[in-house]
Design an enzyme around this catalytic site. Structure first.
Site, PDB file in Angstrom:
ATOM      1  N   HIS A   1      -2.324   0.815 -11.775  1.00  0.00           N
ATOM      2  CA  HIS A   1      -3.542  -0.238 -11.639  1.00  0.00           C
ATOM      3  C   HIS A   1      -4.819   0.826 -12.395  1.00  0.00           C
ATOM      4  O   HIS A   1      -6.198   0.225 -11.976  1.00  0.00           O
ATOM      5  CB  HIS A   1      -3.558  -0.234 -10.291  1.00  0.00           C
ATOM      6  CG  HIS A   1      -4.056  -1.543  -9.743  1.00  0.00           C
ATOM      7  ND1 HIS A   1      -4.737  -2.278 -11.046  1.00  0.00           N
ATOM      8  CD2 HIS A   1      -5.539  -2.130  -9.414  1.00  0.00           C
ATOM      9  CE1 HIS A   1      -5.783  -3.557 -10.317  1.00  0.00           C
ATOM     10  NE2 HIS A   1      -5.970  -2.759  -9.176  1.00  0.00           N
TER      11      HIS A   1
ATOM     12  N   SER B   1     -10.442  -4.498 -11.897  1.00  0.00           N
ATOM     13  CA  SER B   1      -9.667  -4.725 -10.893  1.00  0.00           C
ATOM     14  C   SER B   1     -11.141  -5.247 -10.405  1.00  0.00           C
ATOM     15  O   SER B   1     -11.676  -6.716 -10.754  1.00  0.00           O
ATOM     16  CB  SER B   1      -9.410  -3.830  -9.581  1.00  0.00           C
ATOM     17  OG  SER B   1      -8.928  -4.156  -8.095  1.00  0.00           O
TER      18      SER B   1
ATOM     19  N   ASP C   1       1.882  -2.321 -14.016  1.00  0.00           N
ATOM     20  CA  ASP C   1       0.773  -2.140 -12.658  1.00  0.00           C
ATOM     21  C   ASP C   1       0.841  -2.983 -11.657  1.00  0.00           C
ATOM     22  O   ASP C   1       1.632  -4.143 -12.003  1.00  0.00           O
ATOM     23  CB  ASP C   1      -0.529  -2.892 -12.706  1.00  0.00           C
ATOM     24  CG  ASP C   1      -1.690  -2.533 -12.722  1.00  0.00           C
ATOM     25  OD1 ASP C   1      -1.531  -2.846 -10.622  1.00  0.00           O
ATOM     26  OD2 ASP C   1      -3.011  -2.993 -12.697  1.00  0.00           O
TER      27      ASP C   1
END
Lengths: 1149, 270
Positions: free
Chosen positions: B246, B96, B217
Site C-alpha cells: 500500500h 490513501s 495492495d
C-alpha cells in the site's frame, strides 16, 4: 538484650507509640522473636495517612510512577521481613536492640535540634499533615516525636537498604520529612488535581479553550460536521440551497432536518435561527408515483402561508425565520429512471416559489450520486440557478459513530505508563516531538502490558520487546538488551519468584525505554519554553472504569488482585492502573518470595543508571542490508566460481576427471588474477601501470574474445589513464576513470566490466552493477535475463533511490568498478548525480551527501549509438538478434519422439533443421528425466558438466518466449525509453562528451554461433541415432542455447553440454525407442516448466512419446521414477504426466 | 490563523521551481513518508509538504474530535494551507486518505488543482451491492475492536501487511509513524475513513486524475482503480506499479517517481 515494649513506649510520643504498637503487631503476626526497625517501617508505611509514605511520595525518583515504586517498596519490605527467622509466638515481641538504639538516637537528635523541632511544629499545625502531633509533644520534650522516630529508623542500614532496593534514597526521604510541603492543599492530592491532558484535546488556560471534549461527545451536541457544513452553505448569498451529494447524503439530510425540527440549530448562524423545515418528500413521492397532487398542493399552500408570514415579519423588523423546503431524495422525482412530464410542473412550481421568496426559502435535498443529478440537470438546465443549488459532497454519515463503542476500553489503550513526564504546556507553539513522548509512552505501556500478560498467561520467555525493539531506534534497543539480561537472571529462578521477578524486570525495561524517549523531548522542551508550566500528570479520573475494564478482562487474576490492593486504596489511583494490577499480583506472591527477588529488585534500581550511562549516542541508524552478490547479475566469473563452490559442495564425493579439469581451469585463471591483483591490491591499484595494457588486454580477451576491438580500446584507455593519473600524485588529482560502452552486446559489456574489476581491484566483488532501465521495465517472467533483473531490482532498490544505492555501495567498496547499464534511461536524480560526479569527482546521493569516487572506474553503457554505427548493426538481417536472445526464458528442454505419420508435412524432411514447433506439443507428453538408469559415477561427472553449463549461464538451458512476444517486448522497451525522458538524448550527449573514453561494441554474432550449434547438434544426432531420422530443433530452444553460449564464461561449455548431455540423451532415446526413419525427434521447450536454479539437473528432461509411451509407463512407475531421481541427485524431481492423455494412448490400437 | 495552521501542521515548502506539487501523506504516516520522493522532484517543482492533523507528528491537542468527524475538515485544512501559502495552481499527489481529501478538495476548488495523482486511493473501503471496496462491515468492526483492545499488537500486525513488500526499513518506518499516532486518534481517524464514501461525488471531480495503484495492495482491490477511472469526472488514467503493498512511495520510490513524473508531465499537455 531486647527491651520490653512498655519500656520503649515511654520514650515515645503517643503517635510514635501507636506506630510502635503497630510494629509490634506486625512482628507478632509474623511470629518474629523481636520487633525490629523493619517491622517499624512496615507499620509506618501501612498506617493511615502515613508520614513516611507521604515523605516517600515526595522523595521518590521522578523516573518511576509512584504506585509502582510504592509497590516495590512494600515488596522489598515484605521480602526482608520474610527473611527474618520466625520463632514461637510471643505475646509482645520485645524491641530489638537496633530499634531501641534508633529510638535513643532520635531522642538525642530531638534534643540537639530544638529549632527545627519548632519549625516542624509550626508546619504541622499549618497543614494538618502530621495529624496533630503537636499537643503531646509539648508535654514531654524527651518523648520522641514520630518524625524523629522515622528519621532515625531510616538511619538503620537494613532499612536504608530496603528503601534503596525500591528505588528510594533514605537521605531524600529524610529531607522530605524535614521539609514538608508548604502548600495548603494536601500534597497527596495535588498531583492528581490537574486534568489528565492526554485524555482530551483541550488545552490549558492559555489557549482560552475550555472543555474536555470526549471523542464521541459530538452526538450529544445533536449535530455533526455535516450539519455544520450544510449550515455554511445556507448562509451564503447565492447557491444557498444545498443539494447533498453522496452515498450517505440521505442520512445526512435526515440528520440535518431532525436536528432542525428538534430545535437545535446551534450550527446555524444567528441570521438563520428559527428556520422551519417543511418536508415534502413523501408528497413528492406520491405525486410522482401515483399522480396524487392533492397532498402536495396542500403542503405547498401551507408553506406559502408560512412564507408570507415570514416576509411580513421581516418587514416588521423581525430578524429570523424562513423555510427550509426539503424535497428529499432527488431520485424520488424519477419514475423508473425517467423524469416524467408531471415533474416539470413541480419543478416549475418550486422555481416560482424560489423567485418569490428567495430570501426566506431554502430548498434542500439529497442525491446519491452526482450522475443522477446530471440527468436531472440535463432536463432542467437552469435548475442550478433557479433553485439556487449548491452541490455539497457528503462523504460520511455521523450515524456510524453511534453505538458499540466502549469508552473505557479506548481509554485504556492510551493511558500512559506513568505520570512522570511533563505535559505539553504551550498550546500556541506546538513542538514536534513533544507529542511523541506521550504516545510513545502509551506504546511502552502497552508493550509492557502485553509482555506481562504473555508471561502471566503462558509463562513463556519469549519477549515481545525483542520484536518491538525492531521498531525502535537503535539506542533504545540497548535498553531492551540490557534488561533482557536481567530477565535471564530471573529465568534461572523458579516458580513464582521467577514470574514476579520477570514482571518487575519488564516494568523496568519499559520504564527505561519510556524514559529514554522522554529524555530528549523533555530537554528539548525545557530549552525552548523555559517558562512553560510543567505539570506532571499523575492521575486520570477513570480509574474505576479502568479497573473494571481490566478486571472483566481477566477475572481469574482479578480475585487475587484486589485484596492485596486494599491497603493502598486510600491513595488515589494513579493512571497506571494496569501497573498496579500487575504489582498487586506480585504482592500475592510476596509470601513465597525468596531471597532471589532481592537481586532483581536491586537490579530494578541500579540498572536504569547503567543503561543511561551506556546510552548510545548514535541515533537512528537504520541498518542497511544489501546483497552484494547481485552486483554481478549475469554469468560472470564470480558467479561461476560461486556455482562451482556450491557444486563442489554438493558433489564432494563425486569429483571426477571432468570436474577436476574444470576446476583446474578456473583455478588457473584465478591464479592469474591473484597475481595481478597482488601487486595492485595493496597500493590501491595506483601502481598498476607497466605492463598494464598487456595484462588487462589478456584477461579481457579471454573473457570476451569476440569483442577484440572493444577489448583493445578498453585496455588501452584504462592503462593510459592510469598511467597519467599515476604520474600526478597530487591530492587534487583526478583519479576516476569514466568509460562508456556503446552499442549492442550487453553480455560482452558486462563481462568486460567484471573482468576489469577483477584485474584492477582483485576480485569481481568490486563490481557495482546497476541497470538503470530495469526499474520501470515490463518484464517477462522466467526469462533468463529479466528475472534476474527483477530480483535484482526487488532486493537492491526497494526503499531506496538508485543514487542512494550507488552511494552506499561506493561507501562500502571505495575501490571498485561501477557499471551503470542503460545510462540513457537514467532517471533525473541519477543523471544529476552522474553529472556532478563526472565534474567534481564526488558522487552525491539523494540527500546531497557526497562520496568521493577517486580511484573508481565508472562504466556507463548505452545501446544508443551515434550516426552510422547504428546502421551498421541494423543493416544485416539477422535470424537471432540480441533482443531476442535477451528474451530467452529458463524453461526446460525436452526431446520429443514423434511418429512421422503424425505429420504429413514433415515426411520428406530429413536432417536437422530449426523450426518453430507448436508449444502445445510440449505439455502433452510425459516427461522423463533421461539418465535415470545406470547411474555410474563416470556418467555423473558428465552430467555434472552439463549442469555446470547451465549453472554458468544461470539456469539458462531453458526456454524462451514465442517470437511474437519478443517483438512486443521490444516495442514495449522502445516506447518505454521514449516516454522516459524527452531530453535524455541531449543530456546523454553532454554526459558522453565528458567521459574519458567511448568504446563501441559490435553485435554478437548469434547467427554464426547458431549455425555452429546446429551443425554440432546434428552431428551428435547422426552419430547416435543415425542420419535417416529427422531432427527438429525448436527456435526457442535455439534461442536458449544461444543465450547460454553467450552467457557462459568458459569456452566450449556449450559444446560440452551438447556432447555430454544432449548426445547421451539422443543415445538413450535411440536405445529405448529404436528410432527409425518413421520417427521424428524434436527438441522443444517445455513451456511453463521453469528450470529451478536449485535443481539445474532438471534441464535434461526427455520426452518420449507415442508408441513408446505405454511401454514406458509400464516399465517405470512413478514411484520408481521418483526413487531413481532421488538416488541420482538427492532431489525429488518433478514429473509431469497427464494421466488422461495416457489413458487415451493406451486405448489406442 | 494561517501561520498557526502552517506551524501546527508542519507545513514545509521545498524547492524553488515554479510548478507547485503538493504531497499529502496517508493514514498512519506523516510527511516523512515522502522523503525518498521529494529529492527527485525538487529540481522541477516547489513541493509543499504537510502533516494531516491526525499524524503523530502533529500536536494531538489540535485534533478536535468534533471537527474531524468527516474528511471535509481535513479538506478545509488543505485548502487553508494552500491559501495561506498563496498557491493558485498546483498538482496534488495524495496517498490513501489524502487521495480522498484531494478528491474532495478538487471538487470544492477545481481551479486550484491542475492534476490529481491518487496513490492507493479508494472511494470507499466497504463493500456494497455492486461495489467491491475490499472490506465488509463486520470485518471492519473486528479491526476496530482489535485496535481498541491492543493498539500495539494491531500496529505490529498491520504494518507489514500494509507495506506488503518485503522491505524491513519501510515496515519499521511505517510502524514508527503509526505508533506515533495517539491510539484514540488513530482509531477515530480510521473510523472516519471507513465511514467515508466518495462514490456519489466522484463525478463532481473535473480535474484530470491519475490513479496509481500497486499490483497487489491488501487494502485496495484492483477493481477499485477501474471504478475510480470510470467514475471520476475528469480525464483519468491508471498506472499500475509493478510492486506490492500500500505504500509504494516507501517501498519503491524510484518506480513511483517515474510514474509520477510521467503523470505530471501529461497534465501539461492539456
Amino acid at each position: 538484650m531486647p527491651t520490653p515494649v512498655t519500656a520503649a513506649r515511654q520514650c515515645l510520643t503517643e503517635e510514635s507509640a501507636r506506630a510502635l504498637d503497630e510494629a509490634v503487631a506486625v512482628a507478632r503476626r509474623r511470629s518474629h522473636a523481636q520487633t525490629t526497625s523493619l517491622h517499624a517501617v512496615s507499620a509506618l508505611l501501612s498506617i493511615p495517612s502515613s508520614t513516611l509514605r507521604d515523605a516517600c511520595a515526595r522523595a521518590r525518583s521522578i523516573a518511576y510512577p509512584s504506585r509502582l515504586q510504592f509497590r516495590a517498596l512494600e515488596l522489598s519490605v515484605g521480602v526482608s521481613l520474610d527473611r527474618l527467622p520466625s520463632s514461637k509466638t510471643v505475646e509482645d515481641p520485645p524491641i530489638s536492640n537496633s530499634l531501641m538504639a534508633a529510638i535513643k538516637r532520635s531522642q538525642a537528635n530531638q534534643r540537639r535540634h530544638p529549632e527545627s523541632y519548632h519549625l516542624q511544629q509550626l508546619h504541622s499545625n499549618n497543614n494538618n499533615i502530621n495529624n496533630a502531633t503537636g499537643c503531646s509533644q509539648t508535654a514531654a520534650l524527651l518523648k520522641v516525636e514520630l518524625k524523629y522516630f522515622i528519621l532515625s529508623i531510616l538511619d538503620d542500614p537494613i532499612v536504608s537498604r530496603v528503601f534503596g532496593e525500591a528505588g528510594f534514597r533514605s537521605c531524600d526521604i529524610k529531607l522530605a520529612l524535614v521539609h514538608p510541603p508548604v502548600t495548603h492543599v494536601s500534597s497527596r492530592f495535588s498531583r492528581t488535581r490537574c486534568p489528565p491532558i492526554f485524555l482530551c484535546n483541550l488545552t490549558d488556560s492559555v489557549s482560552g479553550q475550555v472543555g474536555f471534549n470526549f471523542p464521541f461527545s459530538c452526538q450529544e451536541d445533536g449535530f455533526d460536521e455535516n450539519c455544520r457544513r450544510i449550515g455554511e452553505v445556507m448562509v451564503k448569498k447565492s447557491g444557498k440551497s444545498p443539494l447533498l451529494v453522496g452515498v450517505c447524503a440521505m442520512e445526512a439530510l435526515r440528520g440535518f432536518t431532525e436536528s432542525l425540527t428538534r430545535g437545535k440549530s446551534g450550527f446555524l448562524d444567528g441570521d438563520l435561527a428559527g428556520l422551519i423545515v417543511i418536508s415534502i418528500e413523501k408528497e413528492v413521492n406520491e405525486f410522482v408515483t401515483e399522480g396524487n397532487e392533492e397532498k402536495l398542493g396542500l403542503k405547498m399552500k401551507e408553506m406559502k402561508g408560512i412564507l408570507e408570514k415570514c416576509t411580513a415579519s421581516v418587514g416588521g423588523g423581525g430578524g429570523g425565520g424562513g423555510v427550509v423546503l426539503n424535497f428529499g431524495d432527488l431520485k424520488g422525482l424519477f419514475l423508473e429512471g425517467v423524469l416524467s412530464d408531471s415533474v416539470s410542473s413541480l419543478v416549475l412550481k418550486l422555481t416560482g416559489l424560489m423567485e418569490v421568496y428567495r430570501r426566506k426559502l431554502w430548498l434542500i435535498g439529497a442525491v446519491e450520486t452526482v450522475e443522477i443529478y446530471r440527468k436531472f440537470s440535463d432536463k432542467f438546465p437552469n435548475i442550478e440557478i433557479d433553485w439556487d443549488l449548491h452541490l455539497l459532497p457528503i462523504t460520511s454519515s455521523k450515524s456510524s459513530f453511534d453505538g458499540a463503542h466502549s469508552k473505557s476500553s479506548l481509554m485504556k489503550s492510551f493511558v500512559p505508563f506513568g505520570g512522570f513526564f511533563p505535559t505539553p504546556s504551550d498550546f500556541r507553539s506546538p513542538l514536534s516531538g513533544r507529542n511523541q513522548s506521550i504516545t510513545r509512552c502509551n506504546l511502552c505501556n502497552e508493550k509492557y502490558e502485553q509482555e506481562v500478560a504473555a508471561i502471566l498467561k503462558v509463562g513463556s520467555t519469549v519477549s515481545v520487546a525483542d520484536q518491538h525493539s525492531e521498531n525502535l531506534p537503535s539506542w533504545l534497543r540497548m535498553a531492551a538488551v540490557d534488561t533482557s539480561k536481567g530477565e535471564d537472571v530471573a529465568k534461572t529462578k523458579d516458580g513464582e519468584t521467577m514470574l514476579s521477578a520477570k514482571v518487575l524486570g519488564l516494568q523496568k525495561k519499559w520504564d527505561d525505554i519510556c524514559q529514554r524517549l522522554h529524555h530528549m523531548p523533555a530537554i528539548y522542551k525545557l530549552n525552548l519554553t523555559p517558562a512553560g508550566p510543567q505539570v506532571p500528570i499523575v492521575g486520570a479520573p477513570q480509574f474505576a472504569t479502568e479497573k473494571k475494564q481490566s478486571s472483566s478482562e481477566d477475572p481469574s487474576i482479578n480475585e487475587s488482585r484486589f485484596p492485596s490492593q486494599s491497603p493502598s486504596t486510600q491513595i488515589p489511583r494513579t493512571s497506571e492502573a494496569e501497573n498496579t494490577n500487575f504489582q498487586s499480583r506480585l504482592l500475592v506472591d510476596v509470601s513465597s518470595l525468596a531471597q532471589q527477588t532481592d537481586k532483581v529488585v536491586r537490579g530494578f534500581t541500579h540498572q536504569p543508571q547503567q543503561n543511561l550511562s551506556g546510552r548510545n549516542p548514535s541515533l537512528f541508524v537504520p541498518p542497511v542490508t544489501t546483497d552484494l552478490k547481485l552486483g554481478t547479475m549475469y554469468a560472470s566469473t564470480s558467479q561461476e566460481s560461486n556455482n562451482l563452490k556450491s557444486l563442489d559442495h554438493k558433489e564432494r564425493l563425486q569429483r571426477g576427471s571432468i570436474s577436476a579439469e574444470f576446476d583446474a581451469n578456473t583455478k588457473n585463471t584465478s591464479y592469474q588474477f591473484a597475481q595481478s591483483s597482488s601487486c595492485s591490491g595493496l597500493a590501491t591499484g595506483e601502481q598498476f601501470d607497466q605492463g598494464d595494457y598487456k595484462s588487462i588486454r589478456k584477461v579481457l580477451d579471454e573473457k570476451v574474445g569476440w569483442q577484440d576491438e572493444a577489448v583493445n580500446s578498453v585496455s588501452q584507455a584504462v592503462s593510459q589513464l592510469r598511467r597519467s593519473y599515476g604520474s600526478c600524485r597530487g591530492i587534487s588529482c583526478k583519479g576516476d576513470i569514466w568509460l562508456t560502452f556503446l552499442g549492442p552486446d550487453r553480455v560482452g559489456k558486462r563481462r568486460i566490466a567484471s573482468a576489469l574489476a577483477e584485474v584492477l581491484f582483485g576480485s569481481q566483488e568490486y563490481l557495482i552493477s546497476v541497470d538503470l532501465s530495469s526499474q520501470d521495465k515490463g518484464s517477462q517472467s522466467n526469462s533468463i535475463f529479466e528475472c534476474q533483473e527483477l530480483n535484482g531490482y526487488d532486493v537492491k532498490f526497494r526503499g531506496k533511490t538508485v543514487s542512494d544505492f550507488i552511494a552506499a555501495e561506493v561507501r562500502k567498496k571505495p575501490h571498485s568498478v561501477i557499471f551503470l547499464e542503460n545510462v540513457d534511461e537514467a532517471d533525473y536524480y541519477v543523471r544529476h548525480s552522474l553529472d556532478q560526479a563526472i565534474r567534481t569527482g564526488k558522487f552525491p546521493d539523494s540527500h546531497g551527501r557526497e562520496i568521493g569516487i577517486n580511484n573508481m572506474v565508472l562504466i556507463t553503457t548505452s545501446t544508443i549509438t551515434k550516426g552510422n554505427t547504428t546502421v551498421f548493426f541494423e543493416k544485416k538481417p539477422m535470424k537471432f538478434y540480441e533482443e531476442r536472445i535477451l528474451g530467452a526464458k529458463s524453461w526446460q528442454i525436452q526431446i520429443v519422439v514423434g511418429s512421422i505419420s503424425d505429420d504429413v508435412s514433415r515426411s520428406n524432411v530429413t536432417g536437422t533443421r530449426v523450426t518453430k514447433i507448436k508449444e502445445a506439443s510440449a505439455s502433452a507428453f510425459v516427461n522423463k528425466r533421461k539418465l535415470i538408469d545406470t547411474v555410474e559415477s563416470s556418467e555423473l561427472e558428465k552430467t555434472d558438466t552439463g549442469e555446470r553449463v547451465c549453472k554458468a549461464s544461470r539456469s539458462c538451458l531453458d526456454l524462451n518466449l514465442p517470437v511474437e512476444d519478443t517483438d512486443e517486448d521490444l516495442k514495449l522497451g522502445e516506447s518505454d525509453s521514449e516516454s522516459l525522458s524527452e531530453n535524455s538524448e541531449g543530456w546523454l550527449e553532454e554526459f558522453l562528451s565528458q567521459v574519458d573514453k567511448k568504446i563501441l561494441f559490435k553485435p554478437f554474432d548469434f547467427d554464426g554461433l547458431a549455425n555452429k550449434i546446429v551443425k554440432e547438434v546434428s552431428s551428435q544426432f547422426q552419430r547416435t541415432v543415425g542420419s535417416e531420422v529427422p531432427l527438429e530443433i525448436d527456435q526457442e530452444v535455439m534461442v536458449q542455447i544461444l543465450a547460454a553460449a553467450w552467457l557462459s564464461e568458459r569456452k566450449g561449455a556449450v559444446e560440452d553440454w551438447l556432447e555430454k548431455v544432449l548426445g547421451r540423451s539422443f543415445a538413450e532415446a535411440q536405445q529405448k525407442y529404436h528410432l527409425t526413419s518413421q520417427s521424428v525427434v524434436q527438441l522443444v521447450a517445455c513451456e511453463g516448466v521453469v528450470v529451478n536454479e536449485q535443481a539445474p539437473e532438471l534441464t535434461g528432461y526427455l520426452l518420449f512419446s507415442l508408441p513408446a509411451l505405454p511401454r514406458f509407463i509400464y516399465n517405470l512407475t512413478f514411484l520408481e521414477l521418483k526413487i531413481a531421481f532421488k538416488d541420482w541427485k538427492g532431489k525429488m524431481l518433478l514429473i509431469l504426466c497427464k494421466l488422461s492423455w495416457c489413458d487415451q494412448l493406451m486405448n489406442r490400437p | 490563523m494561517g501561520n498557526i495552521l502552517l506551524e501546527a501542521l508542519n507545513v514545509r515548502v521545498v524547492g524553488s521551481a515554479e510548478k507547485i506539487l503538493v504531497l499529502g501523506h496517508g493514514f498512519g504516516t506523516d510527511q516523512s513518508v515522502w522523503q525518498r520522493i521529494v529529492p527527485l522532484f525538487t529540481p522541477d517543482y516547489r513541493i509543499i509538504l504537510y502533516d494531516l492533523v491526525c499524524a503523530g507528528s502533529v500536536n494531538p491537542d489540535y485534533f478536535d474530535f468534533r471537527r474531524y468527524t468527516t474528511l471535509d475538515a481535513y479538506v478545509d485544512d488543505l485548502l487553508n494551507i494552500l491559501d495561506a501559502l498563496g498557491v493558485d495552481l498546483c498538482a496534488y499527489v495524495g496517498h490513501s486518505v489524502s487521495a480522498m481529501i484531494g478528491i474532495l478538495a478538487s471538487i470544492r476548488r477545481p481551479e486550484l488543482f491542475s492534476k490529481l495523482i491518487l496513490i492507493g486511493a479508494s472511494p470507499s473501503f466497504l463493500n456494497d451491492k455492486d461495489y467491491h471496496g475490499g472490506f465488509e462491515q463486520g470485518e471492519i468492526e473486528k479491526v476496530f475492536s482489535a485496535m481498541e483492545a491492543n493498539y500495539k499488537a494491531w500496529v505490529n500486525g498491520f504494518a507489514p501487511l500494509a507495506v506488503g513488500a518485503d522491505v524491513p526499513t519501510a515496515v519499521r518506518e511505517f510502524s514508527r509513524t503509526l505508533f506515533n499516532m495517539r491510539p484514540d486518534i488513530s482509531l477515530f481517524v480510521s473510523r472516519t475513513v471507513f465511514n467515508t464514501d466518495l462514490r456519489g461525488v466522484l463525478g463532481m471531480v473535473r480535474v484530470p486524475c491519475c490513479v496509481v495503484q500497486t499490483a497487489k495492495d491488501v487494502s485496495i482491490p484492483a477493481s477499485v482503480a477501474e471504478y475510480l477511472r470510470t467514475h471520476l469526472g475528469g480525464r483519468t488514467t491508471i498506472e499500475i506499479l509493478k510492486t506490492e503493498g500500500h505504500l509504494p512511495h516507501m517501498t519503491a520510490p524510484a518506480l513511483l517517481a517515474q510514474v509520477l513524473r510521467r503523470a505530471l508531465s501529461h497534465h501539461s499537455e492539456f
